[in-house]
Design an enzyme around this catalytic site. Structure first.
Site, mmCIF file in Angstrom:
data_model
loop_
_atom_site.group_PDB
_atom_site.id
_atom_site.type_symbol
_atom_site.label_atom_id
_atom_site.label_comp_id
_atom_site.label_asym_id
_atom_site.label_seq_id
_atom_site.Cartn_x
_atom_site.Cartn_y
_atom_site.Cartn_z
ATOM 1 N N VAL A 105 8.213 16.525 5.754
ATOM 2 C CA VAL A 105 8.046 17.193 4.477
ATOM 3 C C VAL A 105 6.573 17.379 4.156
ATOM 4 C CG1 VAL A 105 10.228 16.326 3.600
ATOM 5 C CG2 VAL A 105 8.157 15.014 3.203
ATOM 6 N N SER A 107 4.659 16.388 1.877
ATOM 7 C CA SER A 107 3.858 15.292 1.342
ATOM 8 C C SER A 107 3.798 14.098 2.290
ATOM 9 C CB SER A 107 4.432 14.820 0.009
ATOM 10 O OG SER A 107 5.759 14.352 0.188
ATOM 11 N N CYS A 108 4.451 14.206 3.439
ATOM 12 C CA CYS A 108 4.507 13.063 4.356
ATOM 13 C C CYS A 108 4.325 13.519 5.788
ATOM 14 C CB CYS A 108 5.836 12.323 4.208
ATOM 15 S SG CYS A 108 6.003 10.939 5.359
ATOM 16 N N GLY A 109 3.119 13.398 6.291
ATOM 17 C CA GLY A 109 2.843 13.864 7.639
ATOM 18 C C GLY A 109 3.364 12.962 8.729
ATOM 19 N N CYS A 111 6.439 11.372 8.477
ATOM 20 C CA CYS A 111 7.888 11.314 8.451
ATOM 21 C C CYS A 111 8.416 11.776 9.807
ATOM 22 C CB CYS A 111 8.448 12.208 7.351
ATOM 23 S SG CYS A 111 8.017 11.648 5.697
#
Length: 264
Positions: A105, A107-109, A111
Site C-alpha cells: 500500500v 503508506s507501507c513500503g 508490506c
C-alpha cells in the site's frame, strides 16, 4: 491523471457550503514480471515506468543498465493498471525469489515482506565527503516546492527531489506514497544515467526505515526531511553511513546521523 475533482461540503462555525476539491489520485498498479503477477502497488498514476524501474532496483530484481521491456496489459480510466515487465531469467536479481505476496500500500513500503530477515540489508557503509551546508537546504527546498504542482492542487501528495553536489535539481517526483516518490526519482535517474551524481535527496514528509534503505541501495549519502524521522530510520542511517536530517523547516534542522557530512 494525477488528481480528480470531488464534491464536498465545507463547514465553518455554523455555516456550510458546497465546494469542489481536487484530490490526489490513489489507484492500484499491478506489476507482472515475465507474465507472472509480482506485486500490487497503490500509487498516483503517471511516471509508472520510473516507479517500476526504481522499485525493481530497490528490491534487487533488476539492476541492469539496459532499458526494460515494458508493456501495458490493462489500463482503466480510473487509473487502475496492469503492466508487464520482461526480464531475461539470467538478469533477475536475488530479490525476485522473495516475491511480495501481499498488497503493497501507499503508506507501507515493506508490506508483503514475509520474514523479519527480509527487512535487513547488508553492505559497506557509504563513505562520502559532502560540501553541503545547512543554508543550502533552504535554497533546495525552494526549488523543490516550485515543482510540487500536485501538492499545490490537492495538498495530499508527497515529493522527493534529488540534487547533485552543486545543488542542481536532477529529478523531482510526486506521489501519494512517500516511498513511491523516491522510487520514481531513482527510476528516472537510472533512465537518465544520473543516479551516481546524486549528493542529497529532500523528502516532503517523515523518514522511516524504508526511505533510508532505498537511499542506501541507491548510494545516496544525505537525506533531508521536512518532518520527523523514526527510531529505526536513525539507527540504520548511522549504520549505513547516511547523513539524516529531520524537521528541516523555517531555516531550522535537526541532524540525527553522520553530521560530519554537513558544514555547520
Amino acid at each position: 491523471m494525477r488528481s480528480l475533482v470531488y464534491e464536498a461540503i465545507k463547514t465553518k462555525n455554523t455555516s456550510n457550503s458546497k465546494v469542489k476539491d481536487d484530490l490526489v489520485v490513489e489507484a492500484a498498479l499491478q506489476i507482472n514480471i515475465n507474465e507472472e503477477p509480482y506485486t500490487v502497488v497503490m500509487r498516483t498514476p503517471n511516471d509508472d515506468l520510473s516507479l517500476i524501474r526504481g522499485l525493481l532496483y530497490a528490491e534487487d530484481i533488476y539492476k541492469g543498465t539496459s532499458d526494460l521491456s515494458i508493456k501495458n496489459v490493462e489500463e482503466h480510466t480510473n487509473g487502475f493498471s496492469i503492466i508487464n515487465v520482461t526480464i531475461p531469467p539470467e538478469s533477475l536479481g536475488k530479490g525476485y525469489l522473495n516475491k511480495r505476496t501481499l498488497l503493497s500500500v501507499s503508506s507501507c513500503g515493506i508490506c508483503g515482506k514475509q520474514q523479519l530477515d527480509d527487512i535487513t540489508l547488508s553492505g559497506k557503509p557509504l563513505d562520502h565527503q559532502s560540501s553541503l551546508i545547512l543554508s543550502d537546504i533552504h535554497e533546495m527546498y525552494v526549488q523543490m516546492k516550485a515543482h510540487q504542482s500536485l501538492f499545490l492542487a490537492t495538498g495530499g501528495s508527497h515529493a522527493t527531489a534529488a540534487f547533485d553536489a552543486d545543488k542542481k535539481l536532477l529529478s523531482i517526483k510526486e506521489d501519494i506514497g512517500r516511498h513511491n516518490a523516491l522510487d520514481k526519482v531513482v527510476g528516472d535517474l537510472l533512465h537518465t544515467r544520473q543516479l551516481k551524481q546524486v549528493a542529497c535527496i529532500l523528502v516532503s514528509g517523515r523518514v522511516s526505515y524504508e526511505i533510508v534503505s532505498k537511499a542506501f541501495i541507491a548510494k545516496i549519502p544525505l537525506i533531508v526531511a521536512v518532518s520527523a524521522c523514526s527510531s529505526l530510520a536513525v539507527d540504520f542511517a548511522k549504520e549505513f553511513g547516511i547523513c539524516l536530517i529531520g524537521f528541516s523547516r523555517n531555516e531550522k534542522a535537526t541532524i540525527y546521523a553522520n553530521p560530519h557530512y554537513i558544514g555547520l
